[in-house]
Design an enzyme around this catalytic site. Sequence first.
Site, PDB file in Angstrom:
ATOM      1  N   LYS B  77      20.662  21.117   0.883  1.00  0.00           N
ATOM      2  CA  LYS B  77      20.544  19.969  -0.020  1.00  0.00           C
ATOM      3  C   LYS B  77      21.135  20.343  -1.369  1.00  0.00           C
ATOM      4  O   LYS B  77      21.010  21.493  -1.813  1.00  0.00           O
ATOM      5  CB  LYS B  77      19.057  19.628  -0.142  1.00  0.00           C
ATOM      6  CG  LYS B  77      18.711  18.348  -0.882  1.00  0.00           C
ATOM      7  CD  LYS B  77      17.185  18.139  -0.844  1.00  0.00           C
ATOM      8  CE  LYS B  77      16.735  16.893  -1.581  1.00  0.00           C
ATOM      9  NZ  LYS B  77      15.265  16.693  -1.493  1.00  0.00           N
ATOM     10  N   SER B 152      13.871  12.109  -0.091  1.00  0.00           N
ATOM     11  CA  SER B 152      15.137  12.276  -0.789  1.00  0.00           C
ATOM     12  C   SER B 152      16.141  13.168  -0.045  1.00  0.00           C
ATOM     13  O   SER B 152      17.320  13.146  -0.382  1.00  0.00           O
ATOM     14  CB  SER B 152      14.878  12.873  -2.177  1.00  0.00           C
ATOM     15  OG  SER B 152      14.336  14.174  -2.057  1.00  0.00           O
ATOM     16  N   SER B 176       9.777  14.319   1.050  1.00  0.00           N
ATOM     17  CA  SER B 176      11.241  14.249   1.066  1.00  0.00           C
ATOM     18  C   SER B 176      11.939  15.008   2.185  1.00  0.00           C
ATOM     19  O   SER B 176      13.147  14.861   2.359  1.00  0.00           O
ATOM     20  CB  SER B 176      11.802  14.727  -0.278  1.00  0.00           C
ATOM     21  OG  SER B 176      11.652  13.719  -1.241  1.00  0.00           O
TER      22      SER B 176
END
Lengths: 487, 487
Positions: B77, B152, B176
């Site tokens: 990420k 997210s 997330s």
Amino acid sequence: MSDLQYKVVVGLEIHVQLCTKSKMFCGCAVEFGAEPNSRVCPVCLGMPGVLPVMNRLAVEYAILAGLALNCRIARRTKWDRKSYYYPDLPKNYQISQYDLPLSAEGYIEIPLDDGRTKKIRITRAHLEEDAGKNLHAEGNYSQVDLNRTGTPLLEIVTEPDMSSAAEVRALAVELQRIVRYLGVSEADMQKGHMRFEPNVNLIITRGGRQYKTPIVEVKNLNSFRSLERSVEYEIGRQIDEFLETGRTLEIGNKSTRGWDDVREITVLQREKEEAHDYRYFPDPDLVPVEVDEAWLAEIQSRLCELPLARQRRFAEEYGLSAYDAGVLTAERETADFFDQAVRAGGEPKRVCNLLTQVGMKLANEKGGGIARLGPSTQAVAELAKMIDDGTVNATAAGTIFAEMVATGKNPAALADELNLVQKSDAGELEAMVDEVLAANAEAVADVRSGGKKAGKARGFLLGQVMQRTKGQANPKVVSEILGKKLG
Amino acid sequence: MEVLSLRALRDNIAAGRTTSVEAVRMVLERIGRIDTMVGAYISVFEEQALARAAEIDGRIAAGLPVGALAGAPVAVKDNMCTAFGATTCASRILKNFQAPYDATVVGRLSAADAVIVGKTNMDEFAMGSSTENSGLRRTVNPWDTGRVPGGSSGGSAAAVAAGLCAAALGSDTGGSIRQPAAFCGVVGLKPTYGRVSRYGLVAYGSSLDQIGPLTRTVEDAALLMNVIAGHDPSDSTSVCESMAPVSDYLADLDRPVEGLRIGVVSSLNAGADPAVVKALDEALAVYRPLGAELIEVELPHFDYAIAAYYVIATAEASSNLARYDGVHYGHRSKQAEDYVAVYSKSRAEALGQEVKRRIMLGTYALSSGYYDAYYLKALKVRNLIRTDLVSAFERCDCIIMPVAPTTAFNIGEKTDDPLQMYLSDIYTISANLAGIPGISIPCGFDGRGMPIGMQILSPAFSEDRLLRIARMYERQTQWHQRRPDMG
Ligand SMILES: [Zn+2]
């Protein structure tokens, strides 16, 4: 105006830079004067994703200082973030301690001019990280040096217990002496290791009524002189302002002033105390600090005799003057050296004179402390003994001390080598005295007449004998012989 | 060519049945072909990845040892710092930001010979539940390009689901990892707070953030945990292995937990879609024949989790994000006339709506006069939630509940209603507040063919058992083998 009386009220905030090798929350070196932004890493630069790691030694230093300031040491403390935006603060928050300071409720005892001491209460002492430095260059921009960012600082806050500029200075000097004794700070003013912010106001009595003047905080003073002078200046300024405006202390009218070193005046920076909201909250990146019994005991064992106690002991135990005791205890190294030389058999006053009149001067010239000068404490004790037993006189001892520094030889050898051993042989000296008396009949007559000129004439005769022996005669012995011969 | 699981791929490479270069090339080819549509990546390191793969292949060919991931292509990420490429957090304020260091997890991946092929899209600074808050790119759900991938860590989940990497890392502050894993039909594990180092993870809510794997299978999650879990001296909140040892998560993975007691909270199902509830009931039915006992447990303060979370996370975020001010790095406004304007304009120009909203919420919660009513109260709620879970775990080994109330929703469906968006985190937030691990595994599909996830929560530092419980289910079902048809 004539009936106006006033009392000065000063509290101090002091930032002391601790002398750890690395910074408070990262491994960067704490170093003064390095190339700008060369002692930085992602952590102290506040890069995205970095995390602080507590420097345990800085905590120990802070606890040690807290103990020396007679504070209560928190068994559990934590780190808080203090938020404000400034270019020298890369994270835009400072890691500090808010409601659980490492130390609280202590006091510092400061020496006053009249020889007494006074206790000034310490409100709290907590650890925090320093910010960087903004360098305001020519032109339409500023530069930031982050070498200092993250340096461990001990913030000490006193109660408003000081009542003169001299007391404020005395506290600052005493604190410097303490942190240096403990070895927790170099406390070098030139390098900004100590920074002061006095809060000053007056309690004025006039016509039987009392008035308090608004509190003024003078920011960022970094010398004893500017600290003392700024408080002095504020006292005068606040009296004038009171007479002119009659303004008194109210909630929210504390103002901030800066010190103009050239004009020696304080200058208004902020009229009203801004309602600063630092939005303190516990730093989630750090875990609370537990100070357990064992750790505290271990730190406690590193405490040493503090300077004021030592100064007192030197005066009381060794009969030194307050002044000499103060000089010898200004630096721990000198005090330690003195103590050891005395323990090695040196008579305290002799050792004191050797150190204050010769040793410290030589050390200063060499730019180091007395311990690094060369002569051992035993050698200095031996030299002191040689003065005591009349082997050499004080002047010769000074010469010998300097030679000990230069050559590393022992004092007895040097006394011989330099032909500085006093002549104390009564027979030899008697013959010399006779010669002098024979050659100075007038002076002899003056002495014998017992008139006004007698004292001076006796001194003259003694001087003549000393001259003949090139200063090597023991003046005590010569004096005795003269006395015997002249009656 | 079929995209294999991480485990299978690394076994094949290590055994010489395929090469790292071949695996990386295939992933890069797929990215080139379909990521314009999926939008999973913010950056792809084609050359670097191939060079690294070739280097690993060289070692394998020479019979030299290779790490546990043996050249398998993985994604991280874009809120984890890499010393190569940009680290953007999907924010325009860090659009061109090059981190000067590797996050600890990135270093661990490299040490295990993973090949990092790229960095994945996300909600800006991990604030969001749909990846629609990315300031840089839109990511769609590989199962239905009209729907969100969740967030997210939507880019990581979409990349794993679409076969654009063998596995990925995400971060989970309030769900997330787990929620996008559920939306994209993959496995997502949020480890216990303190199990995986946060050093180099760009902070959102520091006391809640935790890095974890997004993978095709439970086994892959265990394999990645073996690589990333463990104490890190750079992260003071990472837990010492002497206090909570790190297991070999693969060693016992296939051994079922005997006498498994599954906690269920029936009252929670009311808020979820019927399709989700049905899938969950069916999943529980899979466990029964394996000897599991279902136990009804209660979580009395569950409903307060969202409120507490949005105070704590935003309070921490308001402080964590203060450093993005245009002074030291990142976007700087060209319109600023002084340094205060550098702050306000740089932030106004480059931070997204949701980020600004959360910064304001958090700033408010920490402000003097509101701190006790919001932040302190939220901390109390957090404690109650933790206590609820601890007492529930006295009666069961794990708790099973939905990951999210719905399957992936339409793009744009909730962007105008932040509160609706916040509510989609209702099932995941408690694990972050309590610091316990949680896993999301595929457990079915709804009527529109969108994947449904099942969430399993277990006590702190029991990831080994949690993975075994998940694996028990996975072995009985085929949901995890379904792949979206991406051509
Ligand atoms: Zn540093």
